[in-house]
Design an enzyme around this catalytic site. Structure first.
Site, PDB file in Angstrom:
ATOM      1  N   GLY A 101       0.837  -1.201   0.000  1.00 48.14           N
ATOM      2  CA  GLY A 101       0.000   0.000   0.000  1.00 48.14           C
ATOM      3  C   GLY A 101       0.864   1.239   0.000  1.00 48.14           C
ATOM      4  O   GLY A 101       2.067   1.169  -0.291  1.00 48.14           O
ATOM      5  N   GLU A 487      -7.832  -2.659 -27.004  1.00 51.42           N
ATOM      6  CA  GLU A 487      -7.319  -3.733 -26.164  1.00 51.42           C
ATOM      7  C   GLU A 487      -6.107  -4.416 -26.833  1.00 51.42           C
ATOM      8  O   GLU A 487      -5.111  -4.711 -26.171  1.00 51.42           O
ATOM      9  CB  GLU A 487      -8.428  -4.749 -25.867  1.00 51.42           C
ATOM     10  N   LYS A 611       0.094  -6.388 -11.713  1.00 52.94           N
ATOM     11  CA  LYS A 611      -1.228  -6.868 -12.100  1.00 52.94           C
ATOM     12  C   LYS A 611      -2.333  -6.192 -11.311  1.00 52.94           C
ATOM     13  O   LYS A 611      -3.384  -5.872 -11.827  1.00 52.94           O
ATOM     14  CB  LYS A 611      -1.322  -8.378 -11.900  1.00 52.94           C
TER      15      LYS A 611
HETATM   16  C1  G6P Z   1      -3.333  -3.141 -14.132  1.00 52.24           C
HETATM   17  C2  G6P Z   1      -3.090  -4.399 -14.921  1.00 52.24           C
HETATM   18  C3  G6P Z   1      -4.069  -4.476 -16.084  1.00 52.24           C
HETATM   19  C4  G6P Z   1      -5.501  -4.361 -15.573  1.00 52.24           C
HETATM   20  C5  G6P Z   1      -5.706  -3.103 -14.742  1.00 52.24           C
HETATM   21  C6  G6P Z   1      -7.046  -3.118 -14.024  1.00 52.24           C
HETATM   22  O1  G6P Z   1      -2.940  -2.038 -14.875  1.00 52.24           O
HETATM   23  O2  G6P Z   1      -1.757  -4.448 -15.380  1.00 52.24           O
HETATM   24  O3  G6P Z   1      -3.905  -5.712 -16.757  1.00 52.24           O
HETATM   25  O4  G6P Z   1      -6.379  -4.358 -16.659  1.00 52.24           O
HETATM   26  O5  G6P Z   1      -4.702  -3.021 -13.720  1.00 52.24           O
HETATM   27  O6  G6P Z   1      -7.059  -4.181 -13.107  1.00 52.24           O
HETATM   28  P1  G6P Z   1      -8.375  -4.861 -12.546  1.00 52.24           P
HETATM   29  O7  G6P Z   1      -7.873  -5.898 -11.583  1.00 52.24           O
HETATM   30  O8  G6P Z   1      -9.143  -3.763 -11.870  1.00 52.24           O
HETATM   31  O9  G6P Z   1      -9.107  -5.436 -13.692  1.00 52.24           O
END
Ligand code: G6P
Length: 616
Positions: A101, A487, A611
């Site tokens: 965090g 995308e 991620k």
């Molecule tokens: C990060 C990841 C992306 C993802 C985004 C939103 O940037 O690298 O791959 O799409 O976060 O994440 P979430 O868990 O909210 O879908």
């Protein structure tokens, strides 16, 4: 954004901690570290670099303790270095802390502690935490069992920001304290042992019974017990949740990379997400039970998300508006949260997030609730913060997604959002039964169509060989194909570091066409028969200027173009136009994957990315 693991039991902690950290590397991999307690000594091993760099250190091999905390870092405050890695200790080496965090007021607290005689050796926000715990501990004159817990609580009360924390102390060598606020943390319950992690898959091979900590719930763990305390430090009983995922689902299962495995899992992920939601007559969303009266009162739907989840939302905007006749807006969560959005009880807000932990999406959700909008979440992680915070939680059933670049979550999100639109349309009676029936049949056929798209693997691999040395790639599309272009472009730049941009085909000539010169790679997506001719003309304008072109077409649109004018033609199976992003994105995910492989890059852990983005 940093992964944390903990273990307390009778086994040697370090191998368990290292295995957990390896599974959490998708959250960050700038540096890693472990702390255990042996006898009455806190032993800390840490290193810059990936978790594997810890494995072979002599100091790691010497760790014998059966209680330990561990961390893999995605740097926010202070460069990746050994000194900035976690765990961090207080000045007296009595408290060790790992933190996920951001502490927003750390400078203020640091100045306060410096005045109190504390000194700091790292540039991190985290180092104030063990020292503030030590400060409160030393000031407390009461010597009861809760003394350390009180010091931790007093510390947490002073912290502004987000945190999940694991704390070890020499003053209680057989216990560990964990707490969270706006950052994820789960506790797995074993037999005479407990496991802690930032997410469930990291410890799923040890247990299926989990406690999902809420904000400001404190857990005091010993070998045999877990005691839970609320924010007033009153003990309470907490219910555990049983997770039914298979631990194998979080392994590579023979694939070279998680990303390739997850691309290949898409037919199953889509099938599982449809699950039992479709029956002969209705779409089943028992969790929602919305009335016609409520849905008719809606003036707008907002779908709010980040990254790939936002692209998935864009892919269904037209579907919702077409089926439900409700104005639908897609918003980037990081922007939405700082606007004063025009929403009230006549707005339905849908939050899409693979992890269910993205800080901006979570903040946007809280804001929507303040504005009295009803909220639905679509996440892939059961019990995640966004799922828990929303009025209604829906889940994609893609299984754990480990690779940083999201693939099966995207196709599952579009699947679930489409089902949701159909459910609304059924209640609202805004679409003919025939059209809904047709869409249902198309959805049921979808997993097999995705299977067919996966057969384009070798073609994608060959095209990748011609693209991997490029500096720029442009993606074009119109309508729903434009959402797919966004995308596909994100996938390429995330894992290959090639600059790429997605444009709506008609917009390119308003400026960006100035960048098109001989040899520039352009990828056109043209699965919508109604828009085909327009996009073909746009691409022809680029061919005239020397562009190298790859087009993705459906079986139907493939028959309506002159293949000879393009350098590569990828043909995906026909499907309902509203489902087309799901079959169309597959060869483009594969293209990005193979470009990254050609460049010899780490596909699963691209530089600078994480991620789960649990900080702003
Ligand atoms: C990060 C990841 C992306 C993802 C985004 C939103 O940037 O690298 O791959 O799409 O976060 O994440 P979430 O868990 O909210 O879908």
């Amino acid at each position: 954004m940093c992964g944390i693991v903990g273990y307390i039991g009778s086994q040697k902690a370090s191998p368990i901690l290292l295995a957990g950290l390896s599974k959490l590397e998708y959250r960050g991999y700038d540096s890693a570290g472990i702390a255990t307690i042996e006898g009455n000594v806190l032993k800390v091993v840490k290193n810059k670099g990936r978790v594997e760099s810890l494995y072979n250190l002599d100091d790691t091999k010497k760790l014998e303790g059966s209680i330990g905390i561990a961390h893999t870092r995605w740097a926010t405050h202070g460069i990746p270095s050994k000194i900035n890695s976690h765990p961090h200790l207080d000045n007296s080496n009595s408290f060790a802390v790992v933190h996920n965090g951001i502490i927003e007021n750390y400078i203020e607290i640091r100045k306060f502690l410096e005045k109190e005689g504390y000194h700091f050796i790292s540039d991190t926000d985290t180092e104030i935490i063990p020292n503030l715990i030590s400060y409160f501990y030393n000031k407390d004159t009461k010597n009861d069992d809760l003394k350390i817990l009180r010091a931790v609580k007093n510390t947490c009360d002073k912290l502004i920001g987000s945190f999940s924390l694991e704390i070890l102390s020499l003053y209680m060598p057989d216990n560990m304290i964990v707490v969270r606020k706006d950052s994820p943390l789960v506790i797995g319950k074993g037999n005479g042992e407990s496991y802690i992690a930032s997410d469930i898959p990291a410890i799923l091979s040890y247990t299926k019974d989990f406690y999902l900590l809420e904000n400001f719930e404190y857990a005091l763990l010993s070998r045999d017990s877990i005691k839970f305390y609320d924010n007033d430090l009153k003990e309470f009983e907490k219910k555990s949740t049983t997770i039914t995922w298979d631990a194998m689902a979080a392994d590579k299962s023979g694939f070279e990379d998680y990303m390739l495995k997850e691309i290949m899992e898409q037919p199953t992920a889509v099938r599982e997400t449809i699950g039992s939601r479709l029956d002969d007559i209705y779409c089943n969303f028992d969790e929602l039970s919305f009335t016609k009266e409520y849905l008719s009162s809606l003036k707008q739907i907002y779908i709010i998300a980040c990254g790939t989840a936002m692209h998935a939302s864009l892919g269904v905007k037209d579907t919702i508006e077409h089926l439900c006749k409700i104005h639908t807006e897609i918003a980037v969560a990081s922007e939405f949260r700082y606007r004063n959005p025009l929403i009230d009880e006549t707005t339905l807000c849908i939050f899409v997030s693979q992890s269910g932990e993205t800080a901006d999406t979570l903040a946007a959700l809280k804001l929507s609730k303040e504005h009295k909008a009803k909220t639905i979440s679509i996440t892939n992680v059961i019990g995640s913060s966004i799922a828990r915070e929303s009025d209604f939680a829906l889940y994609t059933h893609a299984g754990p997604e480990i690779a940083v670049a999201s693939t099966k979550a995207y196709t599952s999100q579009i699947t679930l959002l489409t089902l949701l639109a159909m459910y609304f349309a059924e209640i609202l009676e805004t679409t003919s039964t025939e059209e809904l029936e047709k869409l249902k049949l198309d959805l049921l056929a979808l997993p097999n169509k995705v299977e067919t798209s996966l057969k384009l693997t070798s073609q994608a691999k060959n095209i990748a060989k011609n693209i991997f040395k490029e500096k720029d790639v442009f993606y074009l599309g119109r309508g729903i194909d434009y959402a797919t272009a966004l995308e596909a472009s994100l996938k390429l730049k995330e894992i290959s570091y090639i600059h790429s941009e997605a444009y709506s085909a008609g917009e390119l000539k308003h400026g960006t066409i100035a960048l098109i010169e001989k040899g520039i790679n352009v990828i056109g997506i043209m699965t919508d028969e109604n828009l085909l001719k327009k996009t073909v003309s746009n691409i022809e304008e680029l061919i005239t200027r020397g562009a190298v072109t790859t087009v993705v077409v459906s079986e139907t649109t493939s028959k309506q173009i002159d293949h000879s004018i393009f350098d590569n033609v990828i043909v995906v199976p026909d499907t309902n136009i509203y489902l087309s992003p799901i079959v169309t994105v597959v060869p483009l995910q594969l293209l990005a994957y193979y470009v990254s492989k050609e460049k010899g890059l780490d596909v699963d852990k691209p530089r600078n990315l994480a991620k789960s983005v649990t900080v702003e």
